[in-house]
Scaffold this motif. Structure first.
Motif, PDB file in Angstrom:
ATOM      1  N   VAL A 198       0.814  -1.305  -0.056  1.00 57.16           N
ATOM      2  CA  VAL A 198      -0.139   0.004  -0.037  1.00 57.16           C
ATOM      3  C   VAL A 198       0.843   1.152  -0.064  1.00 57.16           C
ATOM      4  O   VAL A 198       0.512   2.207  -0.398  1.00 57.16           O
ATOM      5  N   VAL A 199       1.940   1.233   0.657  1.00 56.02           N
ATOM      6  CA  VAL A 199       3.066   2.386   0.662  1.00 56.02           C
ATOM      7  C   VAL A 199       3.444   2.623  -0.952  1.00 56.02           C
ATOM      8  O   VAL A 199       3.310   3.722  -1.266  1.00 56.02           O
ATOM      9  N   LYS A 200       3.893   1.552  -1.587  1.00 58.60           N
ATOM     10  CA  LYS A 200       3.907   1.791  -2.969  1.00 58.60           C
ATOM     11  C   LYS A 200       2.888   2.396  -3.930  1.00 58.60           C
ATOM     12  O   LYS A 200       3.163   3.392  -4.558  1.00 58.60           O
ATOM     13  N   LEU A 201       1.713   1.857  -3.520  1.00 55.59           N
ATOM     14  CA  LEU A 201       0.495   2.405  -4.262  1.00 55.59           C
ATOM     15  C   LEU A 201       0.321   3.822  -3.898  1.00 55.59           C
ATOM     16  O   LEU A 201      -0.082   4.525  -4.673  1.00 55.59           O
ATOM     17  N   VAL A 239      -1.614  11.658   0.530  1.00 54.80           N
ATOM     18  CA  VAL A 239      -2.442  10.515   0.095  1.00 54.80           C
ATOM     19  C   VAL A 239      -2.762   9.652   1.195  1.00 54.80           C
ATOM     20  O   VAL A 239      -1.747   9.276   2.059  1.00 54.80           O
ATOM     21  N   ASN A 240      -3.988   9.417   1.505  1.00 56.55           N
ATOM     22  CA  ASN A 240      -4.309   8.710   2.496  1.00 56.55           C
ATOM     23  C   ASN A 240      -5.001   7.213   2.354  1.00 56.55           C
ATOM     24  O   ASN A 240      -5.845   7.300   1.575  1.00 56.55           O
ATOM     25  N   ILE A 241      -4.439   6.167   2.871  1.00 57.57           N
ATOM     26  CA  ILE A 241      -5.044   4.791   2.690  1.00 57.57           C
ATOM     27  C   ILE A 241      -5.013   4.096   4.003  1.00 57.57           C
ATOM     28  O   ILE A 241      -3.941   3.951   4.528  1.00 57.57           O
ATOM     29  N   ALA A 242      -6.055   3.582   4.473  1.00 57.45           N
ATOM     30  CA  ALA A 242      -6.359   2.738   5.679  1.00 57.45           C
ATOM     31  C   ALA A 242      -7.073   1.369   5.322  1.00 57.45           C
ATOM     32  O   ALA A 242      -8.140   1.652   4.617  1.00 57.45           O
ATOM     33  N   ARG A 248       7.991  11.139   0.920  1.00 58.15           N
ATOM     34  CA  ARG A 248       7.893  10.794   2.289  1.00 58.15           C
ATOM     35  C   ARG A 248       6.647   9.926   2.334  1.00 58.15           C
ATOM     36  O   ARG A 248       5.527  10.411   2.283  1.00 58.15           O
ATOM     37  N   ALA A 249       7.064   8.826   3.425  1.00 53.49           N
ATOM     38  CA  ALA A 249       5.884   7.993   3.513  1.00 53.49           C
ATOM     39  C   ALA A 249       5.938   7.809   5.198  1.00 53.49           C
ATOM     40  O   ALA A 249       6.906   7.603   5.734  1.00 53.49           O
ATOM     41  N   ARG A 274       8.783   6.255   9.494  1.00 53.57           N
ATOM     42  CA  ARG A 274       8.761   7.132   8.412  1.00 53.57           C
ATOM     43  C   ARG A 274       9.927   6.635   7.531  1.00 53.57           C
ATOM     44  O   ARG A 274      11.009   6.353   7.833  1.00 53.57           O
ATOM     45  N   ALA A 275       9.590   6.916   6.273  1.00 56.23           N
ATOM     46  CA  ALA A 275      10.623   6.554   5.251  1.00 56.23           C
ATOM     47  C   ALA A 275      10.620   7.643   4.146  1.00 56.23           C
ATOM     48  O   ALA A 275       9.663   8.430   3.576  1.00 56.23           O
ATOM     49  N   GLU A 276      11.766   8.260   3.796  1.00 48.89           N
ATOM     50  CA  GLU A 276      11.845   9.095   2.746  1.00 48.89           C
ATOM     51  C   GLU A 276      12.041   8.238   1.441  1.00 48.89           C
ATOM     52  O   GLU A 276      11.927   7.125   1.465  1.00 48.89           O
ATOM     53  N   ALA A 277      11.993   9.020   0.105  1.00 53.31           N
ATOM     54  CA  ALA A 277      11.659   8.532  -0.921  1.00 53.31           C
ATOM     55  C   ALA A 277      12.872   7.657  -1.332  1.00 53.31           C
ATOM     56  O   ALA A 277      12.720   6.550  -1.942  1.00 53.31           O
TER      57      ALA A 277
END
Length: 267
Positions: free
Chosen positions: A5-8, A99-102, A121-122, A133-136
């Motif tokens: 989902v992070v990738k999406l 972008v928000n996905i739950a 950033r995610a 937290r992950a940078e690109a």
């Protein structure tokens, strides 16, 4: 599924960027909230991606929310999506949109993903899973709430750039009297929760309107980082199937904050 989902969500962000700071047309929906081609482009990416990832799980998106309650009441697990949270910030040229996905199960957030299209950033996490937290272009680093304000700083309250209410202002006044001078961190979209999750702020009271897709993903991140979201009645904040998709008022804070009880006594 969280990493997929992070990738999406990042792919949806790539669909948004061509419209950012461009001469994008803006129209208003029935509730008078703005919508752009960027919102719709991100929605298509997410809807198609979630269908491919988990075809058995229905999707409730801000851009496709006219689903009868009679149908939604039969769902035990569903995706709750805001393809572009912070459309007003996006239109204004700010970077503060997400972008928000739950993933929701029986009204509770399983996990949430929040990404920033402008920098990749995610933030992602869920209760019992942890939060990151992950940078690109970097590895994911665990984040955690702080349970006490820093010794060299003031109590930091996250606020919205655009939304407040008399009730919220009264709460902030009472909080300031209890803990001392407040530092206000004004930021748009679901990033307000993420500041708490990474320990950069202390609480986020929201006594003004929001919708379910505005909060669910970031709530997952905050809960994974040791935070909580509760209603003004002190009960855990949930997402039951109901006719209205508007949220009641809520408070977001570290679950084990040393000042928790004093804060709740003000509500």
């Amino acid at each position: 599924m969280m990493h997929e989902v992070v990738k999406l969500a990042r792919l949806a962000g790539e669909a948004i960027l061509p419209f950012w700071r461009a001469d994008v047309a803006v129209s208003n929906k029935a509730d008078d909230s703005p919508v752009t081609a960027a919102d719709l482009a991100a929605h298509r990416v997410i809807a198609d991606g979630l269908l491919a990832l988990a075809p058995q799980i229905p999707v409730l998106s801000e851009e496709d929310c006219n689903i009868p309650l009679s149908e939604r009441q039969g769902w035990s697990r569903w995706w709750l999506v805001d393809p572009l949270d912070g459309t007003k910030e996006f239109i204004a040229g700010s970077e503060e949109f997400t972008v928000n996905i739950a993933l929701i199960e029986h009204g509770e957030v399983v996990f949430g993903v929040v990404t920033m299209p402008t920098n990749g950033r995610a933030y992602f996490g869920g209760r019992g899973l942890g939060a990151w937290r992950a940078e690109a272009d970097g590895e994911a680093l665990a984040v955690q709430v702080r349970t006490a304000p820093p010794t060299d700083g003031r109590f930091t309250v996250v606020a919205s750039r655009r939304h407040s209410s008399p009730e919220q202002e009264a709460l902030l006044a009472g909080l300031g009297a209890a803990v001392g001078e407040l530092a206000l961190a004004n930021i748009g979209s679901s990033l307000k929760f993420c500041l708490l999750a990474e320990g950069s702020a202390d609480c986020y009271p929201r006594l003004a309107p929001t919708s379910q897709w505005d909060t669910a993903a970031a709530q997952g991140v905050l809960e994974g980082a040791g935070g909580e979201v509760i209603g003004v009645d002190g009960q855990p904040f949930r997402y039951p199937a109901r006719e209205s998709l508007l949220n009641p008022f809520f408070l977001a804070l570290p679950a084990k904050a040393v000042w928790r009880q004093a804060f709740l006594s003000l509500v």
